[in-house]
Enzyme design. Structure first.
Site, PDB file in Angstrom:
ATOM      1  N   THR A 253      -9.569  -1.152  -1.698  1.00 32.67           N
ATOM      2  CA  THR A 253      -8.423  -0.072  -1.139  1.00 32.67           C
ATOM      3  C   THR A 253      -6.916  -0.673  -1.153  1.00 32.67           C
ATOM      4  OG1 THR A 253      -9.092   0.514   0.966  1.00 32.67           O
ATOM      5  CG2 THR A 253      -9.954   1.855  -0.906  1.00 32.67           C
ATOM      6  N   SER A 254      -7.534  -2.629  -0.407  1.00 29.98           N
ATOM      7  CA  SER A 254      -5.375  -3.204  -0.756  1.00 29.98           C
ATOM      8  C   SER A 254      -4.994  -2.926  -1.228  1.00 29.98           C
ATOM      9  CB  SER A 254      -6.414  -4.618   0.023  1.00 29.98           C
ATOM     10  OG  SER A 254      -7.114  -5.035  -1.068  1.00 29.98           O
ATOM     11  N   ARG A 255      -4.967  -4.391  -2.359  1.00 28.70           N
ATOM     12  CA  ARG A 255      -4.292  -4.652  -3.148  1.00 28.70           C
ATOM     13  C   ARG A 255      -4.806  -5.546  -4.336  1.00 28.70           C
ATOM     14  NH1 ARG A 255      -1.237  -1.593  -1.585  1.00 28.70           N
ATOM     15  NH2 ARG A 255       1.150  -2.101  -1.218  1.00 28.70           N
TER      16      ARG A 255
ATOM     17  N   HIS B  59      -4.632   4.260  -7.010  1.00 29.77           N
ATOM     18  CA  HIS B  59      -3.875   3.974  -5.996  1.00 29.77           C
ATOM     19  C   HIS B  59      -3.230   5.563  -4.779  1.00 29.77           C
ATOM     20  CE1 HIS B  59      -0.703   0.111  -3.889  1.00 29.77           C
ATOM     21  NE2 HIS B  59      -1.401   0.971  -3.514  1.00 29.77           N
TER      22      HIS B  59
ATOM     23  N   GLY C 120      -8.072  -5.731   9.810  1.00 29.07           N
ATOM     24  CA  GLY C 120      -6.932  -5.017  10.787  1.00 29.07           C
ATOM     25  C   GLY C 120      -7.219  -4.178  11.046  1.00 29.07           C
ATOM     26  N   ARG C 121      -5.717  -3.201  11.262  1.00 27.70           N
ATOM     27  CA  ARG C 121      -6.152  -0.949  11.776  1.00 27.70           C
ATOM     28  C   ARG C 121      -6.799  -0.515  10.384  1.00 27.70           C
ATOM     29  NH1 ARG C 121       0.137  -2.144  12.794  1.00 27.70           N
ATOM     30  NH2 ARG C 121       0.252  -2.724  10.451  1.00 27.70           N
ATOM     31  N   ILE C 122      -6.640  -1.296   9.741  1.00 26.58           N
ATOM     32  CA  ILE C 122      -7.387  -0.021   8.145  1.00 26.58           C
ATOM     33  C   ILE C 122      -8.874  -0.426   8.605  1.00 26.58           C
ATOM     34  CG2 ILE C 122      -7.887   0.027   6.142  1.00 26.58           C
ATOM     35  CD1 ILE C 122      -4.486   0.071   5.796  1.00 26.58           C
TER      36      ILE C 122
ATOM     37  N   GLU D 106      -1.518  -2.828 -11.735  1.00 26.78           N
ATOM     38  CA  GLU D 106      -1.107  -1.422 -11.955  1.00 26.78           C
ATOM     39  C   GLU D 106       0.284  -0.933 -12.743  1.00 26.78           C
ATOM     40  OE1 GLU D 106      -1.286   0.437  -8.329  1.00 26.78           O
ATOM     41  OE2 GLU D 106      -2.766  -0.972  -7.862  1.00 26.78           O
TER      42      GLU D 106
ATOM     43  N   ALA E 226      -5.106   6.098  -2.030  1.00 30.83           N
ATOM     44  CA  ALA E 226      -5.591   6.187  -0.447  1.00 30.83           C
ATOM     45  C   ALA E 226      -4.236   6.699   0.105  1.00 30.83           C
ATOM     46  CB  ALA E 226      -5.493   4.565  -0.131  1.00 30.83           C
TER      47      ALA E 226
HETATM   48  C1  DGY Z   1       0.557   1.121   1.339  1.00 30.47           C
HETATM   49  O1  DGY Z   1       1.679   1.580   2.300  1.00 30.47           O
HETATM   50  O2  DGY Z   1       0.736  -0.328   1.201  1.00 30.47           O
HETATM   51  C2  DGY Z   1      -0.049   1.527   0.724  1.00 30.47           C
HETATM   52  O3  DGY Z   1      -0.935   0.909  -0.506  1.00 30.47           O
HETATM   53  C3  DGY Z   1       0.126   2.973  -0.119  1.00 30.47           C
HETATM   54  O4  DGY Z   1      -0.763   4.128  -1.092  1.00 30.47           O
END
Ligand code: DGY
Length: 325
Positions: free
Chosen positions: A236-238, A285, A157-159, A267, A287
């Site tokens: 860095t997702s979930r 968390h 995706g975008r990231i 978390e 990012a």
């Molecule tokens: C999001 O926007 O989903 C990010 O995890 C926030 O840092």
């Protein structure tokens, strides 16, 4: 000018609150600088016209029921797995998110974790501060080369695409998984493969999928076992995309070399043993946590909220079916 009644579940940057103020919205920001309990959230949202909520708020049936009559829940995050969107739609409540504005910032963080984990930056920092640096050593803190390696991007995706763009400067071979070929990432010479192949050949695996039923524990014991012993995993997702207990086992047994994590399965708790793994870099968390990006997220969430209050379609509506049902 109508003075809508809005609840903001925790303080966000003024850039967003100023927009609400200037629009004449009567808003209350939770006085607690912490995640509200479910009970507090239920009490806070009742009788409101709209709610500006965070990814840490579990917006489930009881919360939505308490907010019955509200037009919108504007989530201050791109991910909205914290909101029961189906239940919101059923009640005619719009749900919005903040896509785009945190793409580059999150990709930067993925790279920070890649570099810090591969080059053992935190271990080195700890050693120096502890007064244990007694001079250059030929065998000290040997890490892994990033330049020229193979990067596996799970989710284009975008990231994921922004992470791939940065890999060009590191001369990396890039592989990716996604449900369909993605022309943007393909134009960067990234090759689409299946997840098992990506895990088998990548030196670095970085996760960029949303949390859905089908991505829960996408990386579990079987998948970790497919990775090279020399490889690192970055998330860095979930958190729940990774089976964190299986990850601890893999890190402890040496079946992978390390992990850079910004998100956790439960978390703010960590799986037992994770904090003891020296081959990890753990961030809280953060990012998207830059001043500029958090300001943009605040403006975007407030803009979405205001549009909904005005009876317009918010720019980042995640349940457009609410307008026709
Ligand atoms: C999001 O926007 O989903 C990010 O995890 C926030 O840092």
């Amino acid at each position: 000018m109508p003075r809508w009644n809005v609840f903001v579940t925790r303080r966000i940057p003024d850039a967003g609150l100023d927009l609400l103020r200037n629009a004449g919205v009567n808003f209350e920001v939770s006085p607690e600088d912490r995640v509200l309990t479910h009970e507090e959230l239920v009490a806070g949202v009742s009788g409101r016209d709209g709610v500006l909520c965070l990814l840490t708020d579990v917006v489930d049936e009881p919360v939505l029921e308490a907010a019955r009559g509200a037009r919108v829940f504007a989530n201050y995050a791109v991910g909205y797995n914290n909101v029961d969107v189906v239940a919101a739609t059923k009640r005619g409540i719009m749900v919005t998110n903040t896509p785009g504005v945190l793409t580059e910032t999150t990709a930067d963080m993925a790279w920070a974790l890649i570099m810090a984990t591969a080059r053992r930056i935190v271990e080195g920092d700890t050693l120096v501060r502890a007064g244990e640096f007694h001079g250059w050593g030929p065998m000290m803190l040997l890490g892994m080369d990033v330049f020229g390696g193979t990067l596996g991007i799970v989710g284009a995706g975008r990231i994921g695409c922004a992470v791939a763009r940065r890999a060009q400067g590191f001369g990396m071979k890039v592989l990716y998984t996604d449900s369909a070929p993605n022309p943007e990432i393909s134009s960067l010479n990234a090759k689409r493969v299946d997840l098992d192949e990506l895990l088998r050949v990548s030196d670095i695996v970085t996760l960029h999928v949303p949390l859905l039923e089908e991505t829960h524990h996408l990386i579990g014991r079987r998948e970790l076992a497919l990775m090279k012993k020399s490889a690192i995993l970055v998330n860095t997702s979930r958190g729940p995309v990774v089976d964190e207990r299986a990850l601890v086992e893999a890190l402890k047994s040496g079946s992978i070399a390390g992990a850079g994590l910004d998100v956790y399965e439960d978390e703010p708790q960590l799986a037992p043993g994770l904090a003891d793994c020296r081959n990890t870099v753990l961030t809280p968390h953060t990012a998207s946590a830059t001043i500029a990006t958090r300001n943009k997220m605040a403006v975007m969430a407030a803009t979405n909220l205001l549009a909904a209050l005005h009876g317009e379609k918010p720019p980042n509506l995640v349940n457009p079916e609410v307008l026709t049902s």
